[in-house]
Design a protein around this motif. Structure first.
Motif: not given
Length: 50
Positions: A11-30
C-alpha cells in the motif's frame, strides 16, 4: 505480523491495488500511517521504492 507488513508495504508503494487492512483476528496498520511508512521506506531503501 508478516501479512501486515507485506500489505502495508504494498500500500505504501502503490504497487498493488490493495490497502493495509487485514481481516479479524489480525491487526492492521492504520490507514493514516501509510504515508509515514512510505516516506520512511523511501529514505531507508531508495533503490526499492521509486
Amino acid at each position: 505480523m508478516q501479512f501486515t507488513l507485506d500489505k502495508a508495504m504494498a500500500a505504501a508503494d502503490g504497487w498493488a491495488p490493495l490497502g493495509p487492512r487485514l481481516l479479524w483476528p489480525y491487526s492492521s496498520v492504520p490507514d493514516g500511517e501509510i504515508a509515514t511508512l512510505a516516506e520512511a521506506a523511501r529514505m531507508a531503501f531508495p533503490e526499492w521504492l521509486q
